[in-house]
Write an enzyme that holds these catalytic residues in place. Structure first.
Site, mmCIF file in Angstrom:
data_model
loop_
_atom_site.group_PDB
_atom_site.id
_atom_site.type_symbol
_atom_site.label_atom_id
_atom_site.label_comp_id
_atom_site.label_asym_id
_atom_site.label_seq_id
_atom_site.Cartn_x
_atom_site.Cartn_y
_atom_site.Cartn_z
ATOM 1 N N GLY A 208 -13.639 -5.830 -0.933
ATOM 2 C CA GLY A 208 -14.192 -6.368 0.311
ATOM 3 C C GLY A 208 -13.881 -5.451 1.475
ATOM 4 N N ASN A 209 -14.027 -5.938 2.684
ATOM 5 C CA ASN A 209 -13.657 -5.140 3.863
ATOM 6 C C ASN A 209 -13.200 -6.087 4.971
ATOM 7 O OD1 ASN A 209 -16.036 -5.841 5.586
ATOM 8 N ND2 ASN A 209 -17.112 -4.936 3.849
#
Ligand code: PMT
Length: 398
Positions: A208-209
Site C-alpha cells: 500500500g502507500n
C-alpha cells in the site's frame, strides 16, 4: 428577500452567546427564511423557549418528548432543513458531534442530517485554544462542515481573547453568501478517485502507500458544495462524508478501482484522479498466511492497469485531471504524465515541499497545463481543493 424559502434549523447549546440567537432568528425571518430551533437542556438556562418560538414562529424543542407525550421526530427535522446551524456550539457539543455521541435531541438531529452543517463555536479562550478543541474543529471540517470561527473580544469569564461566538450579522452574512454563491457546477458530474490502493500479498498483508484520502475527499466536498453530482471512488481511507451530492464507493485494489471508475466514467463531465494507485500488485495472492520459514522472500509483482491513462484513451467529453506525486525532476515528470495520459491538466505535489503530499491536512501544488505552470502557496487541503476546482472551471469556460 435574500433567504427566501430557505429552511434553517438552529441548534443552540449552553453558552452565554445563546441570547444572540434571538437577533439572528429575527434577521433570518426578515430575509425570508423559515427557522426552527432545537436546544440542549443547558441552553434553556441562557435563553427562553418562549422568545425563540415567538421569533421563529415555530415550537422549540429540547427533548425527544413534548409535555403532551408526543415524540419530536429528529429524523423529520433533520430532513426538513436546508442547512443546520450549530450556534453557539460549545466545546462539549462539538466534541460529541465529531465523536458520534447522541445523548440529546440536538445531537440525534445533527446525526440524522444530510444537509450542510455550519458550526459557530463559542467558549472561553483557553478552551478554544485547547488541542482537543482544535482537533475537533479539524474533524468537523474534515466531515465537510463549515466552521464560522470564533471572534476576539471580551468573554463571559472576564478574560479577553478569541472564543466569542461570531456576531449574528457575520453568521447571517456567511449563510446568505452560502445560499447565494453561484452553484457553478450544478448539472455537472464529477468523478473523483481518492486514497491509496491495497494490493494483497496474502490474507494478512498488502502493498500500500501513505495516502489518507484527504485530498480527494476535500475535492469531492468542494465540488459537491458547488452543486456537482459527485462520484467518489476511494481506496481504503478513514475519511468520511455525508454530503447529499456525494456518492461514495469504497474499493481496495487498483483493479477494483479500475472497474468502478469505468462504470461511471462515460457520463462524467470532469474526472479527477487524486488516488495514489499502486503501480504493481503481487502476481499471485497466497491463499494462506505466508510463514516466515526462509531468510528471504521474493514476491513477483505485475503491473496494475493504469486507470488514468485508460481514462485518457477513452476520453470523449471529459475534462481530465491527473495528479503527479514526485520526489525529483518534478515539473518534467508531471509534464510527461500530462502528455502520456492525454490529460487537460495535472496537479503536481512534491514530497520535497514541507507540508505537501500524503496524510497531513495541507498541500502545496503546481497546476500544469499544456502551456502554463501555476504555482500555489502551502494551504489547507480544503483551500487547495477550491483552487483546483476554480482552475478547472476557468479552463472549461475558456
Ligand atoms: O490522500 P492524501 O493523504 O491527502 O494525499 C494526497 C496525494 C499525495 C495522494 C495526492 O495529492 C496525489 O498526489 N495523488 C496522486 C498520487 C500518485 O499516485 O501519483 P503518480 O504520479 O504515481 O500517478 C499519476 C497519476 O496517475 C495520478 O493521478 C494517479 O491517480 C494515476 N494513476 C497512477 C497509477 C495507476 N495505476 N493508475 C492511475 O490512475
Amino acid at each position: 428577500m435574500k433567504l427566501h424559502g430557505k429552511r434553517i434549523l438552529i441548534c443552540i447549546s449552553g453558552g452565554i452567546a445563546a441570547y444572540k440567537i434571538n437577533y439572528l432568528i429575527r434577521d433570518f425571518i426578515k430575509k425570508g427564511a423559515e427557522a426552527q430551533v432545537l436546544m440542549t437542556s443547558s441552553a434553556e438556562q441562557f435563553v427562553s423557549k418562549l422568545t425563540l418560538s415567538t421569533l421563529s414562529k415555530n415550537p422549540v424543542y429540547s427533548d425527544f418528548y413534548s409535555d403532551n407525550g408526543t415524540w419530536n421526530n429528529h429524523v423529520e427535522l433533520a430532513l426538513w432543513a436546508d442547512i443546520i446551524l450549530m450556534a453557539p456550539c460549545t466545546a462539549n457539543t462539538l466534541s460529541k458531534m465529531v465523536h458520534g455521541m447522541c445523548d440529546n435531541l440536538v445531537l440525534a438531529t445533527y446525526m440524522s442530517a444530510k444537509c450542510p452543517v455550519f458550526i459557530a463555536p463559542a467558549m472561553d479562550l483557553d478552551m478554544y485554544q485547547h488541542p482537543s478543541t482544535k482537533l475537533n474543529l479539524e474533524l468537523a471540517e474534515d466531515f465537510g462542515h463549515h466552521i464560522i470561527p470564533a471572534e476576539d473580544g471580551e468573554l463571559a469569564s472576564g478574560l479577553s481573547g478569541v472564543g466569542r461566538m461570531a456576531e449574528p450579522e457575520t453568521i447571517s452574512q456567511i449563510i446568505e453568501d452560502f445560499f447565494n454563491s453561484d452553484k457553478s457546477l450544478t448539472g455537472k458530474t464529477v468523478l473523483i478517485t481518492a486514497g491509496p490502493t491495497y494490493e494483497a500479498i496474502d490474507p494478512v498483508r498488502f502493498i500500500g502507500n501513505h495516502s489518507s484520502g484527504k485530498m480527494g475527499f476535500s475535492i469531492a466536498e468542494e465540488a459537491a458544495n458547488r452543486g456537482a453530482n459527485v462520484i467518489l471512488i476511494s481506496g481504503p481511507s478513514s475519511e468520511l462524508s455525508n454530503h447529499q451530492n456525494i456518492e461514495i464507493f469504497r474499493v481496495t485494489s487498483a483493479k477494483e478501482m479500475f472497474t468502478k471508475v469505468f462504470e461511471y466514467y462515460e457520463n462524467a463531465d470532469i474526472a479527477i484522479a487524486s488516488a495514489a494507485v499502486a503501480d504493481y500488485a503481487p502476481k499471485e495472492i497466497a491463499q494462506e498466511k505466508i510463514k516466515k520459514s526462509e531468510d528471504s522472500l521474493t514476491i513477483k509483482l505485475v503491473k496494475n492497469p493504469d486507470i488514468l491513462k485508460t481514462m485518457g484513451e477513452r476520453k470523449t467529453k471529459q475534462f481530465l485531471v491527473g495528479f503527479a506525486l514526485e520526489t525529483q525532476n518534478e515539473e518534467e515528470n508531471a509534464k510527461g504524465k500530462l502528455q502520456k495520459k492525454n490529460l487537460d491538466m495535472i496537479v503536481l505535489n512534491s514530497l520535497r515541499d514541507e507540508g505537501a503530499g500524503f496524510k497531513g491536512s495541507t498541500n502545496k501544488i503546481k497546476i500544469i497545463t499544456e502551456s502554463t505552470v501555476t504555482e500555489f502557496p502551502l494551504k489547507s487541503k480544503t483551500e487547495v481543493a477550491k483552487d483546483i476546482l476554480t482552475f478547472i472551471e476557468e479552463q472549461i469556460l475558456k
